[in-house]
Scaffold this active site. Structure first.
Site, short mmCIF file in Angstrom:
data_model
loop_
_atom_site.label_atom_id
_atom_site.label_comp_id
_atom_site.label_asym_id
_atom_site.label_seq_id
_atom_site.Cartn_x
_atom_site.Cartn_y
_atom_site.Cartn_z
CB SER A 17 -0.91 0.02 1.24
OG SER A 17 -0.16 0.39 2.39
CG ASP A 18 1.43 5.81 -1.56
OD1 ASP A 18 2.34 5.98 -0.73
OD2 ASP A 18 1.25 6.57 -2.53
CD1 TRP A 19 4.55 5.45 5.02
CD2 TRP A 19 4.52 4.14 3.21
NE1 TRP A 19 5.61 4.57 5.11
CE2 TRP A 19 5.62 3.76 4.02
CE3 TRP A 19 4.30 3.44 2.03
CZ2 TRP A 19 6.49 2.73 3.68
CZ3 TRP A 19 5.17 2.41 1.68
CH2 TRP A 19 6.24 2.06 2.50
#
Length: 749
Positions: A262-264
């Site tokens: 996941s992106d942050w």
């Protein structure tokens, strides 16, 4: 000290908890998949959950009982980001985490040279290894759809074939060092404004022909070990857990065997994360982005909520075991790889690589009267104007911000090169962003200047009267609403009254050179009043040296634009059709915490960049693929290996390229394909091959470019497959999308 004590207590507790257990060592003589099976069979539910979510800002936990160390990520894609505290964005205060800043990926794409991508990836991998990083969050291959895109500088331009060709060796070079690439941001992350709430509405054909090819190439050809999901939505599902893009396309159609990260803060729901393809959840604090608790990472969507769901019978361990299998496979490719080479930090070879890439990526856009290279016999006094000549550009821009060991600035590079032989004077010209700080890293520069625009311009004009050459170093910077993560640009024009400055200087001198620092195109209403225009990108540690190389002729420019340089925003399809930035509506699913979503419809379809200008007979300021040299070239004698091609065959085109000038230089031969007659609307032409060739004066070489059926096919939405049709095609060869020199016709049967 507080953080050090906390970490020590964690280590002691971990040692105490495992003191009663006999360490288990997996047989490393077995094939990796068997070792993964062995590990999964031994793991507890808690250990399985442990490895699929973050334990700190940039790390995830290993399995000490089984000998798996923790896994460390770090931002790229232009260098290894400085270390932060365990659970804070504040700097860790280390003195050994400076790096070499490599040119931004727009510059890499502008080299049109896959060899530079390989060097880039390997050099970055060596720096990452030295810093103890197992994954670099990059490269980025999202398509430049609008020149206002805040993060375009991190990507590889507007064309899917160019981006696909350039990303593969980058991934291969990085992973050859035992460091995982994490190709981002998958997918349709083409602008930054409201990026968490944008739901992209796009045709299947445009999705597959324009926005997915570079990701597909990174997976199928580059064998990328990880992909990062994007913040935005597609079909009303966030792209960090999207049934269609992750399960069907990435893991199904492309048979991706790596990890989806996941992106942050890009994960929003446990149920969707479990079922829709996410493997590792990263972020900050409890919800991955903002709210926090003392045991934040245990509260992640793929942490305690997932365990409770399994224990209550809501989920089986089928999806979990698939996620764990992928994560362990990543471990064996990186942290458990005993054949990883040694890393190096800030080595001379890395600075040399950064400079070579920059030299090849800088684009000479205009050179009226051959004002460049600087004639040393006529250059007794040079005036450099502009804040960007003295401003560090490695700090800022978002997650790609770096802490560098050194950064040579343009003014510094020119003064060092000319020494005492030439007076290199300076005038500020304009004042832009003087902050010089990002995420705890400071440049230490004191750029504050309270003079008015009129006084700054007047000083520059007065000094220009006595100069043999005037070099304006301007453009954008990496502040909010310029070239920066999180926001898009608010205007196409240059900021800080630079147009006024350039117009005033153009009235004062005929030897005016404009050097543009940016990752995007800008409006140039004064273009015809300026002698030379150089696109210098954000090029990192060696910026001043590389710019000086090109201005003086020590390096013959060979860069080509990776995107179309529009005269105005209305010449870009996304703006001409008023589809950017989209239309607000109430969110159907509010589990992500957003009550409103913005639908952004890509009405231009496949007509992005030069495809749009070709279709609408629009003349850009500078065309895709454009770039000049200090020498001249000819292309002749286009021939092909056959007059007909079958769907399972290949066709090779050969063209003779000759250096007709007086300097050694490089030309990039570009092959575009045109479908003469099709049952669907197709672009006038599409890039399907290119090759860069270096030639001495008078030297000529034959250049070969080979295509197969993939170069002729379009995505058929009725069948969901790629399709090519019998008939005639043209092979168009030139050195820019608007400068086709040769043509030949062939048949597909």
């Amino acid at each position: 000290m507080k953080h050090f004590i906390t970490i020590c207590m964690m280590v002691v507790c971990s040692m105490t908890a495992n003191a009663q257990q006999t360490p288990i060592y997996l047989d490393d003589a077995k094939p990796i998949e068997q070792r993964i099976d062995d590990a999964i069979a031994r793991m507890t539910l808690q250990e399985k959950i442990r490895v699929i979510h973050a334990q700190s800002k940039f790390s995830s936990a290993g399995i000490p009982r089984l000998g798996f160390p923790d896994f460390w990520t770090d931002d790229g894609p232009h260098g290894v980001r400085p270390d932060v505290l365990w659970d804070e964005w504040d700097q860790a205060g280390q003195t050994n985490d400076s790096c070499v800043a490599f040119p931004a990926l727009t510059c890499l794409a502008a080299t049109w040279n896959p060899d530079m991508s390989l060097i880039y990836g390997k050099s970055l991998g060596e720096e990452a290894l030295y810093r103890g990083k197992d994954m670099i969050l990059g490269p980025g291959v999202n398509i430049n759809r609008t020149p206002l895109g805040g993060r375009n500088f991190e990507y590889m331009g507007e064309d899917p074939y160019l981006a696909s060709t350039m990303v593969v060796p980058y991934v291969q070079g990085l992973q050859s060092m035992g460091v995982s690439a994490c190709v981002k941001h998958y997918c349709l992350n083409n602008d930054e404004e409201y990026r968490h709430q944008v739901n992209v509405v796009v045709s299947d054909r445009a999705l597959h022909e324009i926005y997915l090819p570079a990701f597909k190439a990174a997976v199928e050809q580059g064998k990328a070990w990880a992909i990062m999901g994007a913040y935005n939505l597609y079909k009303d599902e966030h792209n960090c857990h999207n049934q269609y893009t992750l399960n069907k396309i990435l893991k199904g159609d492309w048979a991706f065997d790596g990890v989806v990260v996941s992106d942050w803060g890009g994960c929003h729901d446990t149920d969707q994360a479990v079922k829709n393809g996410l493997d590792m959840e990263f972020g900050s604090w409890t919800n991955g982005l903002s709210a926090g608790t003392s045991n934040a990472y245990d509260n992640y969507f793929l942490a305690t909520p997932y365990i409770i769901g399994i224990q209550s019978g809501k989920y089986t361990t089928k999806e979990l075991d698939d996620k764990v299998r992928r994560v362990l496979r990543l471990f064996f490719r990186t942290t458990m790889n005993r054949n990883r080479p040694h890393g190096f930090l800030c080595s001379e070879s890395h600075y040399e690589a950064a400079r070579r890439i920059a030299d090849e990526g800088i684009v000479l856009l205009q050179n009226k009267g051959n004002i460049l290279p600087i004639d040393r016999n006529k250059a007794k006094r040079i005036l450099v104007v502009g804040e960007n000549a003295i401003k560090m550009m490695t700090v800022g821009g978002g997650s790609s911000s770096l802490k560098v060991q050194r950064e040579i600035l343009p003014l510094e590079g020119l003064r060092q090169r000319f020494g005492n032989d030439v007076v290199v004077d300076y005038a500020r010209g304009y004042v832009g962003d003087v902050s010089g700080e990002y995420n705890g890293v400071t440049t230490g520069q004191k750029l504050k200047d309270n003079r008015s625009e009129s006084k700054l311009i007047a000083e520059a004009v007065e000094k220009a009267k006595n100069a043999d050459y005037v070099i304006v170093v301007g453009g954008l910077n990496k502040s909010d609403y310029q070239d920066c993560e999180g926001h898009d640009r608010k205007q196409y024009e240059l900021p800080y009254a630079q147009n006024r400055l350039i117009e005033a200087l153009a009235k004062t001198t005929k030897r005016l050179v404009y050097v543009n620092i940016s990752g995007n195109a800008v409006a140039m209403p004064w273009k015809d009043k300026v002698g030379a225009i150089v696109q210098a990108w954000f090029i990192g540690s060696e910026a001043g040296n590389a710019i000086t190389d090109v201005l003086t002729g020590d390096a013959n420019p060979s860069g080509k634009l990776p995107f179309t340089w529009y005269a105005s925003l209305n010449d870009c399809g996304a703006h001409a059709l008023n589809t950017y930035p989209g239309t607000w509506r109430s969110a159907k699913d509010k589990s992500a915490g957003f009550s409103k979503i913005i639908d952004e419809e890509y009405k231009e379809g496949v007509y992005v960049g030069y495809r749009w200008t070709d279709k609408n007979n629009i003349k850009p300021t500078f065309a895709f693929g454009h770039g000049l040299s200090y020498t001249t070239f000819s292309m002749s004698n286009l021939r092909q290996s056959a007059k007909e091609m079958t769907r399972d065959g290949k066709l090779t085109f050969t063209v003779t390229v000759k250096n007709t000038g007086s300097k050694r230089g490089a030309e990039t031969v570009q092959l575009y394909i045109k479908d003469i007659k099709s049952s669907v609307d197709r672009p006038v032409k599409e890039l399907k091959g290119f090759k860069k060739v270096w030639l001495e004066p008078g030297e000529q070489k034959d250049v070969d470019m080979t295509i197969d059926n993939n170069a002729l096919a379009y995505y058929d939405e009725t069948t969901g497959t790629w399709k090519s049709e019998d008939g005639e095609f043209d092979a168009l060869v030139g050195n820019a999308s608007d400068n086709i020199m040769l043509k030949s016709r062939f048949m597909l049967k």
